[in-house]
Design an enzyme around this catalytic site. Sequence first.
Site, mmCIF file in Angstrom:
data_model
loop_
_atom_site.group_PDB
_atom_site.id
_atom_site.type_symbol
_atom_site.label_atom_id
_atom_site.label_comp_id
_atom_site.label_asym_id
_atom_site.label_seq_id
_atom_site.Cartn_x
_atom_site.Cartn_y
_atom_site.Cartn_z
ATOM 1 N N THR A 239 0.875 -1.236 -0.071
ATOM 2 C CA THR A 239 -0.192 0.094 -0.034
ATOM 3 C C THR A 239 0.975 1.317 -0.032
ATOM 4 O OG1 THR A 239 -1.762 -1.171 1.223
ATOM 5 C CG2 THR A 239 -1.766 1.239 1.214
ATOM 6 N N GLN B 197 -5.760 -2.010 -2.800
ATOM 7 C CA GLN B 197 -5.323 -0.808 -2.191
ATOM 8 C C GLN B 197 -4.370 0.055 -3.349
ATOM 9 O OE1 GLN B 197 -5.263 -3.955 -0.824
ATOM 10 N NE2 GLN B 197 -4.908 -3.813 1.259
ATOM 11 N N GLN C 125 -9.930 2.201 -3.709
ATOM 12 C CA GLN C 125 -9.621 1.839 -2.122
ATOM 13 C C GLN C 125 -8.386 2.357 -1.966
ATOM 14 O OE1 GLN C 125 -9.376 -2.226 -1.638
ATOM 15 N NE2 GLN C 125 -8.602 -2.275 0.561
ATOM 16 N N ASP C 126 -8.205 3.080 -0.819
ATOM 17 C CA ASP C 126 -6.947 3.732 -0.217
ATOM 18 C C ASP C 126 -6.485 4.896 -1.047
ATOM 19 O OD1 ASP C 126 -7.327 1.807 1.609
ATOM 20 O OD2 ASP C 126 -5.325 0.920 1.203
ATOM 21 N N ASP D 279 -12.026 2.857 2.569
ATOM 22 C CA ASP D 279 -10.930 3.497 3.313
ATOM 23 C C ASP D 279 -10.107 4.408 2.714
ATOM 24 O OD1 ASP D 279 -11.919 1.251 5.093
ATOM 25 O OD2 ASP D 279 -10.222 0.065 4.714
ATOM 26 N N ARG E 238 -14.333 3.185 9.860
ATOM 27 C CA ARG E 238 -13.957 1.931 10.577
ATOM 28 C C ARG E 238 -12.792 2.083 11.420
ATOM 29 N NH1 ARG E 238 -13.013 -3.234 6.629
ATOM 30 N NH2 ARG E 238 -11.576 -2.257 5.304
ATOM 31 N N TRP F 197 -9.278 1.210 11.941
ATOM 32 C CA TRP F 197 -8.196 0.395 11.285
ATOM 33 C C TRP F 197 -7.378 0.025 12.461
ATOM 34 C CZ3 TRP F 197 -3.406 2.996 8.362
ATOM 35 C CH2 TRP F 197 -2.615 2.090 8.083
#
Length: 527
Positions: A290, A320, A342-343, A364, A432, A434
Amino acid sequence: MAIKLILFFMYAYTVFSPYVSQAFDESSRDISRWCKTTPHPEPCKYYFMNHSPPHLKPRHRSDFRTMMVEVAMERAIHAQSCAKHLGKHCQRNRRKKAAWRDCFKLFDNTVHQLNQTLQGLKTNSSSDFDAQTWLSAALTNLATCKSGSVDLNVTKFISPIVSVNVSELISNSLAVNGVLMKQQEYQDGYPSWVTAGARKLLQTSSLASRANAVVAKDGSGRFRTIQAAINYAAAATRSRNARFIIYVKAGVYRENIEVGNNVNRIMLVGDGLRYTIITGSRSVAGGFTTYSSATVGVDGIGFMARGITFRNTAGPQGGQAVALRSASDLSVYYACSFEGYQDTLFVLAQRQFYKSCYIYGTIDFIFGNAAVVFQNCVIYVRKPLLGQGNVITAQGRGDPYQNTGIAIHNSRILPAADLIPVISSYQTYLGRPWQQYSRTVILKTYLHSFLNPEGWLKWGNSNFALSTLYYGEYKNTGPAASTRNRVKWPGYHAIGSSTVASRFTVANLIAGRAWLPSTGVPFTAGL
């Protein structure tokens, strides 16, 4: 209720009651007794008794803090040396090499942060708030190294360099400094790290003639790539506080860019977020961590960007895939766009401010462990893969003394154009947890009706962190703003007190009054 909220916020500074016990005799010079006041007493005692000169004894808590940081740095340097040796054993394995490369760089950054902290403490040239920021970043770097090894399923290979008690020693340093740190009042002013000539730059329209370097795809500038201009800036002779302005003309720049921790006060100015675009397509599905998937990665202090789009085109199938990774302390992003799935936006560490920006993503997509405020931004939630849901934030605070968190203030959270036709098919949540002490607050922000009424989502099917996280909402507006049906977790708060909410403003979360005025970016210090 207000009293309970204040007490919970103070929890970050009192979670280990021995640290604030007035009964402890600070005149004691017994290192074993001092170590018992930390969250990790055993590594503290071991390294002090086996690696420090026996005549060195703390006279008071500030002495102990300095000694604690020194021991942490000694162990971090040792781990860095181990990491260098480990690099010889991964040259033929792409995944191991990718994870190792990240970890080696992250350990280097940790040593840099610890050294900066130590110099500040010894010379009284920085505040306790600064020290807490840098120690928080040092610890976050190690967690990021571990996460990368999980991304690529090489945790066994990386484990020898992340199991040397460095994290515990930095955590101890955070706890000791946390006791010493007091709430500070920051006054508007121009700190020493920003010269008078750099003021108002973000609002200046005629930067091309003032730029130190010009980048243009068509060859009309000195450089054709942004990385070449940054490398030039790294080698250029300039005074300690001088800002280096890079004007990036309209164009699509397909490159992966790194701004190292030795390249400070860089300013990237584009022709507008629709016209100056930096794009890449790295992803975890493509074999990157990531961390290393980032199209642009920034570590140097005081980075500034205006009128640029940071994009990752790996798509939802890439997993990610980061557009921007920022660990730049005292950094500002003004009128920029961050596009991915994502990310998308990795707010990795330290103090950051985003003003009038657009952020696009699915899962996220605003994540990391910086102390960061998003103000007057528009957050667009995109269509994910079939069967997935959307989660806007995943804050990564792993230690109760880290002075980090995500604050979204005076902004708007909306569905993107591709989500609108299928909006009822996907669930969308604000965040959420992590990490164990995840902290995110939404302040005076418009919430579109597509948000799930519960607001927040568990990490998987577990009850992980539900009592140690801090999620808050304050005076939000829009059809999904009601907190009546929100989660009933111990760590969730419908904030009713302006005093509590103000903890997460520009003035307090990122000490913005001390440094933002000099950048020229417009901001609201309070609520």
